[in-house]
Design a protein around this motif. Sequence first.
Motif, short mmCIF file in Angstrom:
data_model
loop_
_atom_site.label_atom_id
_atom_site.label_comp_id
_atom_site.label_asym_id
_atom_site.label_seq_id
_atom_site.Cartn_x
_atom_site.Cartn_y
_atom_site.Cartn_z
N VAL A 111 36.06 59.79 37.60
CA VAL A 111 37.47 60.20 37.74
C VAL A 111 38.41 59.01 37.47
O VAL A 111 39.41 59.14 36.75
CB VAL A 111 37.73 60.80 39.15
N MET A 112 38.08 57.85 38.03
CA MET A 112 38.92 56.65 37.85
C MET A 112 38.95 56.22 36.38
O MET A 112 39.98 55.79 35.87
CB MET A 112 38.42 55.50 38.73
N ARG A 113 37.81 56.35 35.70
CA ARG A 113 37.76 56.01 34.27
C ARG A 113 38.65 56.95 33.46
O ARG A 113 39.27 56.54 32.49
CB ARG A 113 36.31 56.08 33.77
N PHE A 114 38.70 58.22 33.88
CA PHE A 114 39.58 59.20 33.20
C PHE A 114 41.04 58.75 33.31
O PHE A 114 41.76 58.71 32.30
CB PHE A 114 39.38 60.58 33.83
N PHE A 115 41.47 58.38 34.52
CA PHE A 115 42.87 57.95 34.71
C PHE A 115 43.13 56.59 34.07
O PHE A 115 44.24 56.32 33.58
CB PHE A 115 43.24 57.95 36.20
N GLN A 116 42.12 55.74 34.04
CA GLN A 116 42.24 54.45 33.36
C GLN A 116 42.52 54.68 31.86
O GLN A 116 43.36 54.02 31.26
CB GLN A 116 40.96 53.64 33.55
N ALA A 117 41.83 55.68 31.30
CA ALA A 117 42.03 56.02 29.88
C ALA A 117 43.41 56.61 29.63
O ALA A 117 44.08 56.26 28.65
CB ALA A 117 40.95 57.01 29.44
N ILE A 118 43.86 57.51 30.53
CA ILE A 118 45.21 58.11 30.39
C ILE A 118 46.26 57.00 30.36
O ILE A 118 47.19 57.02 29.56
CB ILE A 118 45.49 59.08 31.57
N GLY A 119 46.11 56.00 31.25
CA GLY A 119 47.04 54.87 31.28
C GLY A 119 46.90 53.98 30.06
O GLY A 119 47.89 53.62 29.42
N GLY A 120 45.67 53.66 29.71
CA GLY A 120 45.40 52.71 28.61
C GLY A 120 45.83 53.22 27.25
O GLY A 120 46.22 52.45 26.39
N CYS A 121 45.77 54.55 27.06
CA CYS A 121 46.11 55.03 25.72
C CYS A 121 47.61 55.00 25.45
O CYS A 121 48.03 55.06 24.30
CB CYS A 121 45.49 56.39 25.44
N ALA A 122 48.43 54.86 26.49
CA ALA A 122 49.87 54.65 26.27
C ALA A 122 50.06 53.40 25.43
O ALA A 122 50.93 53.34 24.54
CB ALA A 122 50.60 54.48 27.61
N ALA A 123 49.23 52.39 25.69
CA ALA A 123 49.32 51.11 24.97
C ALA A 123 49.04 51.30 23.48
O ALA A 123 49.81 50.82 22.63
CB ALA A 123 48.35 50.11 25.59
N SER A 124 47.96 52.01 23.15
CA SER A 124 47.60 52.15 21.74
C SER A 124 48.56 53.07 20.98
O SER A 124 48.94 52.78 19.85
CB SER A 124 46.14 52.62 21.58
N VAL A 125 48.99 54.18 21.61
CA VAL A 125 49.93 55.10 20.94
C VAL A 125 51.28 54.40 20.69
O VAL A 125 51.84 54.48 19.60
CB VAL A 125 50.16 56.39 21.77
N ALA A 126 51.77 53.69 21.71
CA ALA A 126 53.05 52.99 21.57
C ALA A 126 52.95 51.91 20.49
O ALA A 126 53.87 51.77 19.66
CB ALA A 126 53.46 52.36 22.90
N ALA A 127 51.85 51.18 20.47
CA ALA A 127 51.68 50.11 19.48
C ALA A 127 51.69 50.67 18.06
O ALA A 127 52.35 50.12 17.16
CB ALA A 127 50.38 49.35 19.74
N MET A 128 50.98 51.79 17.83
CA MET A 128 50.94 52.41 16.49
C MET A 128 52.34 52.87 16.06
O MET A 128 52.75 52.67 14.93
CB MET A 128 49.98 53.62 16.48
N ALA A 129 53.07 53.51 16.99
CA ALA A 129 54.43 53.98 16.66
C ALA A 129 55.36 52.80 16.40
O ALA A 129 56.22 52.86 15.50
CB ALA A 129 54.96 54.85 17.81
N MET A 130 55.19 51.71 17.15
CA MET A 130 56.07 50.53 16.99
C MET A 130 55.82 49.80 15.68
O MET A 130 56.73 49.20 15.12
CB MET A 130 55.90 49.59 18.19
N VAL A 131 54.59 49.89 15.16
CA VAL A 131 54.32 49.33 13.82
C VAL A 131 55.21 50.04 12.81
O VAL A 131 55.84 49.40 11.96
CB VAL A 131 52.82 49.48 13.45
N ARG A 132 55.29 51.36 12.93
CA ARG A 132 56.11 52.17 12.00
C ARG A 132 57.59 51.85 12.19
O ARG A 132 58.36 51.88 11.23
CB ARG A 132 55.82 53.66 12.25
N ASP A 133 58.00 51.51 13.45
CA ASP A 133 59.42 51.19 13.73
C ASP A 133 59.82 49.81 13.23
O ASP A 133 60.91 49.62 12.70
CB ASP A 133 59.68 51.20 15.25
N LEU A 134 58.95 48.83 13.47
CA LEU A 134 59.33 47.42 13.33
C LEU A 134 59.10 46.83 11.94
O LEU A 134 59.70 45.82 11.58
CB LEU A 134 58.57 46.57 14.36
N PHE A 135 58.18 47.44 11.16
CA PHE A 135 57.80 46.84 9.88
C PHE A 135 58.10 47.79 8.72
O PHE A 135 58.04 49.01 8.88
CB PHE A 135 56.30 46.49 9.88
#
Length: 408
Positions: free
Chosen positions: A101-125
Amino acid sequence: MTKKRYIFLILILGSLTALAPFSIDMYLPGFKAIAKYLHTSTDQVALSLSSFFIGISAGQLLYGPLLDRFGRKKPLYFGLCLYILASIGCFYSSSLQMLIVMRFFQAIGGCAASVAAMAMVRDLFPVGDIAKVFALLILVLGASPMLAPTIGSYITAHFEWQVIFLTLTIMAVVILAAVIFFLPESYQPDPTYSLKPKPIINHFLTVMKDAQFLTYALAGAFAFAGLFTYVSSSPIVFIEVFKVSEQDFGWIFAGLSVGFIGSSQVNSMLVKRYKSERIIDVALVCMVIISGVFLLGSFYNWFNMAGTIAMIFGVLCCVGITAPNTSALTMAPFTKNAGSASALMGAFQMAIGSLASIGITLIKSQTTLPMSAVMAASAVIALSTILIGKRFIKNKVEVSEGTTVMSH
C-alpha cells in the motif's frame, strides 16, 4: 538562457524524472532481506513492485489535468510531499500488505515529478531542442540504474533494508528544496481548465485523436517495456538463475545500464544528422533482431551469463536510442494540452511496462526465457505500431535541430 542556467535546469528536471526509477532500482537488491523480515517469499515482495507500477500509471492521469489547471509547481509540491510521507510509511512497514500500500502511494507522489518534468521540457525549451533535452534527461535518469542498485546492495549488506527508504526520503526532501528555490513556474495556471470528469476525459480524447501522438506514444511505450522487462526480471535471472551475490548483481545492473545511457547520448549526435523518425525505424528493426536472437538462444540454451549480458546490453542500447525520439515526436504537436499529453504518454509507458512485468511471472521457467520472450514481443509490437500508425498521420510535426516543420 545561459549555458550554466540551461544545464542547471536539466539537472533539476533530470532529478525529478529519476525519482521514480530510483525508487524502483534501489530496493531490488533488498528483495531477499525484505522477504525474510516480513516472513514471505521474493515472489510476494515483487507485488510491491507491481503496486508501484500501478500507482505510477494511475498517477500520471491524475496529474496531467492538475498541471494544466494549477500550473506546474503546486501539483509538484503536493506530489513530492506525498512521496516523502509514503517513503516514511515504507520505512515503518511491518507487513507485506502495508509495504504494498505504501509503495502505491509512494508511486502516486513520485510520478508528479516525472509528469511535471516532461511538461516543463515542452514549456521551457524550443521544439527543436526537445529531442536533445530528452537525451540529456536520460543521461541524468541513467544515473538511476547505475547508482541505485549498487547503493541498495551496499545498504542491504551493511544496514537493515529500511535504510533504503530513509535514503529515498532524504533525496526527495533535497529535490523539493531545489524545486522551491531554483525551478521557475513555466506555465500560467488556466482557471478555465475544468477538473470535472467529462471535460478531463474530452481533453484526453482530443490528445488521443492525434494520430502522431498515438503512434509514437504506443510505439515508445512498447519499446520502453524492454527496459521494464529487464528491471523486473533481472533479480531472478542473475541472483536465482546465475547465482550471483546481491553486491555483484548491483554491479552487473550498473554495467548494463551503460548501454541504455550511452546510446541515448549517441542519439544526441544522430539527431543532428538524421530525422527522429528515421532513427526510430532503424533502432526498432535492430531491437527486433537482437531480442529474436536472445529468445532463440534462451529456448535452445545457447547463452551463458556473458552471452545473456551481451544480449540484454544490445536490447537496452536500442531502447536508449528509441526513447528520446519517440518522446519528442509524441509531444511535438502540443502546446495547449502538453500536460495531458505528457500524462497520457507516461500512463501508456507505465501501463504497458506493468503488463510486461506481469507477463514475466506468467511464463513459469527458471531460465532467461521469460525475459527474452517478453522483450521480443515488445519489440515486434513497437515496430508494427510504427509501420501501421505512420499511414494515419496526415499533418506530421517533425522534430529537427532548431525548427518545427509541418509536413503533409
